[in-house]
Design a protein around this motif. Sequence first.
Motif, PDB file in Angstrom:
ATOM      1  N   PHE A 360       1.504 -15.553  -4.990  1.00  0.00           N
ATOM      2  CA  PHE A 360       2.080 -16.485  -4.020  1.00  0.00           C
ATOM      3  C   PHE A 360       3.589 -16.610  -4.268  1.00  0.00           C
ATOM      4  CE2 PHE A 360       3.553 -20.920  -3.788  1.00  0.00           C
ATOM      5  CZ  PHE A 360       3.504 -21.121  -2.421  1.00  0.00           C
ATOM      6  N   LEU A 361       3.978 -16.725  -5.553  1.00  0.00           N
ATOM      7  CA  LEU A 361       5.408 -16.867  -5.865  1.00  0.00           C
ATOM      8  C   LEU A 361       6.176 -15.607  -5.481  1.00  0.00           C
ATOM      9  CD1 LEU A 361       5.261 -18.740  -9.292  1.00  0.00           C
ATOM     10  CD2 LEU A 361       5.883 -19.671  -7.053  1.00  0.00           C
ATOM     11  N   GLN A 362       5.551 -14.447  -5.727  1.00  0.00           N
ATOM     12  CA  GLN A 362       6.228 -13.187  -5.346  1.00  0.00           C
ATOM     13  C   GLN A 362       6.448 -13.137  -3.839  1.00  0.00           C
ATOM     14  OE1 GLN A 362       3.636 -10.092  -6.675  1.00  0.00           O
ATOM     15  NE2 GLN A 362       3.969 -10.534  -8.842  1.00  0.00           N
ATOM     16  N   VAL A 363       5.398 -13.518  -3.092  1.00  0.00           N
ATOM     17  CA  VAL A 363       5.514 -13.457  -1.627  1.00  0.00           C
ATOM     18  C   VAL A 363       6.526 -14.507  -1.148  1.00  0.00           C
ATOM     19  CG1 VAL A 363       4.256 -13.731   0.555  1.00  0.00           C
ATOM     20  CG2 VAL A 363       3.169 -12.565  -1.369  1.00  0.00           C
ATOM     21  N   ALA A 364       6.463 -15.699  -1.743  1.00  0.00           N
ATOM     22  CA  ALA A 364       7.351 -16.785  -1.301  1.00  0.00           C
ATOM     23  C   ALA A 364       8.809 -16.465  -1.589  1.00  0.00           C
ATOM     24  CB  ALA A 364       6.935 -18.090  -1.971  1.00  0.00           C
ATOM     25  N   ASP A 365       9.042 -15.580  -2.554  1.00  0.00           N
ATOM     26  CA  ASP A 365      10.403 -15.161  -2.853  1.00  0.00           C
ATOM     27  C   ASP A 365      11.019 -14.390  -1.697  1.00  0.00           C
ATOM     28  OD1 ASP A 365      11.328 -16.007  -5.175  1.00  0.00           O
ATOM     29  OD2 ASP A 365      11.103 -14.101  -6.282  1.00  0.00           O
ATOM     30  N   GLU A 373      -2.633 -17.975   6.959  1.00  0.00           N
ATOM     31  CA  GLU A 373      -3.031 -16.559   7.089  1.00  0.00           C
ATOM     32  C   GLU A 373      -2.511 -15.733   5.911  1.00  0.00           C
ATOM     33  OE1 GLU A 373      -1.692 -18.421   9.379  1.00  0.00           O
ATOM     34  OE2 GLU A 373      -2.517 -18.024  11.371  1.00  0.00           O
ATOM     35  N   ASP A 374      -1.278 -16.082   5.426  1.00  0.00           N
ATOM     36  CA  ASP A 374      -0.748 -15.378   4.257  1.00  0.00           C
ATOM     37  C   ASP A 374      -1.633 -15.662   3.041  1.00  0.00           C
ATOM     38  OD1 ASP A 374       1.555 -14.426   5.615  1.00  0.00           O
ATOM     39  OD2 ASP A 374       2.509 -16.382   5.386  1.00  0.00           O
ATOM     40  N   LEU A 375      -1.996 -16.948   2.894  1.00  0.00           N
ATOM     41  CA  LEU A 375      -2.837 -17.299   1.739  1.00  0.00           C
ATOM     42  C   LEU A 375      -4.142 -16.532   1.779  1.00  0.00           C
ATOM     43  CD1 LEU A 375      -2.315 -21.174   1.461  1.00  0.00           C
ATOM     44  CD2 LEU A 375      -1.244 -19.355   0.129  1.00  0.00           C
ATOM     45  N   GLU A 376      -4.699 -16.400   2.994  1.00  0.00           N
ATOM     46  CA  GLU A 376      -5.972 -15.678   3.130  1.00  0.00           C
ATOM     47  C   GLU A 376      -5.870 -14.252   2.607  1.00  0.00           C
ATOM     48  OE1 GLU A 376      -7.790 -15.179   6.945  1.00  0.00           O
ATOM     49  OE2 GLU A 376      -7.958 -17.339   7.136  1.00  0.00           O
ATOM     50  N   VAL A 377      -4.796 -13.535   2.987  1.00  0.00           N
ATOM     51  CA  VAL A 377      -4.711 -12.135   2.532  1.00  0.00           C
ATOM     52  C   VAL A 377      -4.370 -12.066   1.048  1.00  0.00           C
ATOM     53  CG1 VAL A 377      -4.192 -11.084   4.780  1.00  0.00           C
ATOM     54  CG2 VAL A 377      -2.334 -11.750   3.302  1.00  0.00           C
ATOM     55  N   ILE A 378      -3.602 -13.036   0.566  1.00  0.00           N
ATOM     56  CA  ILE A 378      -3.293 -13.044  -0.876  1.00  0.00           C
ATOM     57  C   ILE A 378      -4.586 -13.240  -1.661  1.00  0.00           C
ATOM     58  CG2 ILE A 378      -2.157 -14.365  -2.719  1.00  0.00           C
ATOM     59  CD1 ILE A 378       0.132 -14.951  -0.725  1.00  0.00           C
ATOM     60  N   VAL A 379      -5.401 -14.214  -1.217  1.00  0.00           N
ATOM     61  CA  VAL A 379      -6.665 -14.466  -1.935  1.00  0.00           C
ATOM     62  C   VAL A 379      -7.554 -13.227  -1.851  1.00  0.00           C
ATOM     63  CG1 VAL A 379      -8.775 -15.857  -1.987  1.00  0.00           C
ATOM     64  CG2 VAL A 379      -6.568 -16.970  -1.642  1.00  0.00           C
ATOM     65  N   ALA A 380      -7.631 -12.618  -0.658  1.00  0.00           N
ATOM     66  CA  ALA A 380      -8.488 -11.429  -0.502  1.00  0.00           C
ATOM     67  C   ALA A 380      -8.043 -10.332  -1.467  1.00  0.00           C
ATOM     68  CB  ALA A 380      -8.445 -10.932   0.939  1.00  0.00           C
ATOM     69  N   SER A 482       4.925  -7.419   1.679  1.00  0.00           N
ATOM     70  CA  SER A 482       5.963  -7.525   2.711  1.00  0.00           C
ATOM     71  C   SER A 482       6.633  -6.168   2.951  1.00  0.00           C
ATOM     72  CB  SER A 482       6.994  -8.596   2.341  1.00  0.00           C
ATOM     73  OG  SER A 482       7.404  -8.371   1.032  1.00  0.00           O
ATOM     74  N   ASP A 483       6.430  -5.228   2.027  1.00  0.00           N
ATOM     75  CA  ASP A 483       6.933  -3.866   2.237  1.00  0.00           C
ATOM     76  C   ASP A 483       5.755  -3.002   2.714  1.00  0.00           C
ATOM     77  OD1 ASP A 483       7.340  -1.099   1.607  1.00  0.00           O
ATOM     78  OD2 ASP A 483       9.103  -1.700   0.449  1.00  0.00           O
ATOM     79  N   ILE A 484       5.896  -2.392   3.891  1.00  0.00           N
ATOM     80  CA  ILE A 484       4.745  -1.680   4.452  1.00  0.00           C
ATOM     81  C   ILE A 484       4.327  -0.471   3.602  1.00  0.00           C
ATOM     82  CG2 ILE A 484       5.089  -2.444   6.837  1.00  0.00           C
ATOM     83  CD1 ILE A 484       6.375   0.179   7.465  1.00  0.00           C
ATOM     84  N   CYS A 485       5.278   0.124   2.864  1.00  0.00           N
ATOM     85  CA  CYS A 485       4.915   1.265   2.014  1.00  0.00           C
ATOM     86  C   CYS A 485       4.045   0.797   0.847  1.00  0.00           C
ATOM     87  CB  CYS A 485       6.174   1.959   1.482  1.00  0.00           C
ATOM     88  SG  CYS A 485       7.047   2.822   2.784  1.00  0.00           S
ATOM     89  N   VAL A 486       4.418  -0.344   0.263  1.00  0.00           N
ATOM     90  CA  VAL A 486       3.619  -0.869  -0.862  1.00  0.00           C
ATOM     91  C   VAL A 486       2.234  -1.287  -0.338  1.00  0.00           C
ATOM     92  CG1 VAL A 486       3.515  -2.573  -2.716  1.00  0.00           C
ATOM     93  CG2 VAL A 486       5.724  -1.637  -2.011  1.00  0.00           C
ATOM     94  N   ALA A 487       2.203  -1.941   0.846  1.00  0.00           N
ATOM     95  CA  ALA A 487       0.908  -2.355   1.421  1.00  0.00           C
ATOM     96  C   ALA A 487       0.026  -1.130   1.644  1.00  0.00           C
ATOM     97  CB  ALA A 487       1.133  -3.106   2.737  1.00  0.00           C
ATOM     98  N   SER A 488       0.635  -0.036   2.111  1.00  0.00           N
ATOM     99  CA  SER A 488      -0.137   1.195   2.367  1.00  0.00           C
ATOM    100  C   SER A 488      -0.697   1.757   1.060  1.00  0.00           C
ATOM    101  CB  SER A 488       0.749   2.262   3.010  1.00  0.00           C
ATOM    102  OG  SER A 488       1.349   1.748   4.164  1.00  0.00           O
ATOM    103  N   GLY A 489       0.127   1.763   0.017  1.00  0.00           N
ATOM    104  CA  GLY A 489      -0.314   2.252  -1.283  1.00  0.00           C
ATOM    105  C   GLY A 489      -1.451   1.399  -1.827  1.00  0.00           C
TER     106      GLY A 489
END
Length: 523
Positions: A360-365, A373-380, A482-489
């Motif tokens: 959460f802290l990384q994303v909030a940065d 909705e953000d919390l949902e994907v973080i928890v998942a 938040s970076d689509i390349c990291v999300a893809s990986g």
Amino acid sequence: MADRVLIFDTTLRDGEQSPGASLNVPEKLEIARQLERLGVDVIEAGFPISSPGDFAAVQAVCKVVRNAVVCGLTRARSNDIDVAAEALKEAVRPRIHTGLGVSDNHLAHKLNTTREGAKEQGVAAVKHARRYVEDVEYFLEDAGRAAPDYLCEVIEAVVAAGATVINIPDTTGYATPAEFGALIASVMNRVPNIGKAVVSVHCHDDLGLAAANALAGVKAGARQVECTVNGIGGGAGNTSLEEVVMAMRVRSDVYGADTGIVTQEIYKTSRLVSNLTGILVQPNKAIVGANAFAHSSGIHQDGVLKERSTYEIIDPRDVGIPESRILLTARSGRHALLHRLQHLGYDLDDPQLDRVYERFLQVADRKKMIHDEDLEVIVADETTLVRVSYELLHVQVSCGDHSIPTATVELRGPGGQTMTDSDHGTGPVDAIYRAINRVTRVDNELIEFGIQAVTEGIDALAEVTIRIRSEDDILTGRGSHSDICVASGRAYVNALNRLIEKRETAGAATVARHSHSVREERA
Ligand code: KIV
Ligand code: ZN
């Protein structure tokens, strides 16, 4: 007084037939627990003879479900029934769901038998199942295209043999509501002993008519509806649970029927099933789609602001869509996060909360406001029930229209060792996946790739959902960043972990079966 209609949920059996939706045992248990909170009457937990994984899942679901009936599917064969009875042994309320095709098409092309032969086989299966359990449901596959006289004849025979529930499926989704309603009415009127069984409807959505057909069945006297959360299932899917339940609730004046569903749990169940199966809910999906309660047209917005009922027939709170959207920021502490997660229905243990808070802290940065909705994907992401063989630690990509897309990845492997490798590809995602392949060496093919923004705004989290194929298996992977390349990986590594887990579980089951048969041979 509305009549009570039973809800038979088959998300874990028919729903799991969706390509790539395969769930592991802990994921099935999580869904089963949520289905109990939702108040379904029957949970069809699997098809025990189909695989060791299905057998284990049915056994495990029996151990945690206390109120609902737990059901296992079988073909009309004694061996299937014996295996299902074994898997259901610890259920508080077990049901065996057996049956056979009933249309001439299925008899000729699939079963290679005659009408008389199929009827006898069905009767024998019901009698065999009744030796184990009192609750036996009989399905008449492809009833939607069967000859009505023969259908009634088989139903009468299997009820006389001890079937307590008669399932009339429109397997191919071919029927229209008027036809299907008439079919159920004719069963109710013509089968002399039908009063001894509950009539159930099981409709598929090939023509987009599943919910309408199931409701026509209810109107004609069916008192059980078979359905899946979000309508998932092979092909065009099954009857959607939330649609039939809310139609009966909102239009009880028409259907004269209601269910025991705790409707406030609908949205949460829908999100859980979507998160665990990786099958996204289309935005315009009735009841649970993102736009179901979003009124973007000016006239509608104006009306809803003045008086909700001008354009809304369901209060979003009645299906559990969170009302107040308190936003969190990097300054929100662990306590505020915990409070919001509890409000959203999450019950995390301390190590899980630690991981979710760190993420959460990384994303909030990077993102000013954190939405539900953000919390949902973080928890998942952080509470995945898939065994983590590989963890993606870092991704670095170079790409652009004048360069060769190149990626370097760092992963932590099964033994805790970190490994780094690089490769190039046709684009940044291809380069990342190739670099990951060089580390993991798991043979597979990417067959689907989808990306969506979790919320609005340029700083939104990206959620990537992919499917990979390896031999006969199709596996889903999800990842967010938040970076689509990291999300893809992350999505790719998640899919690989699922594949590795599946292989290891299947391998362990084969070894267990082998040693079992060796023991049998020795005895
Ligand atoms: O659609 C169908 O006919 C089925 C049966 C196996 C119940 O799923
Ligand atoms: Zn079906």
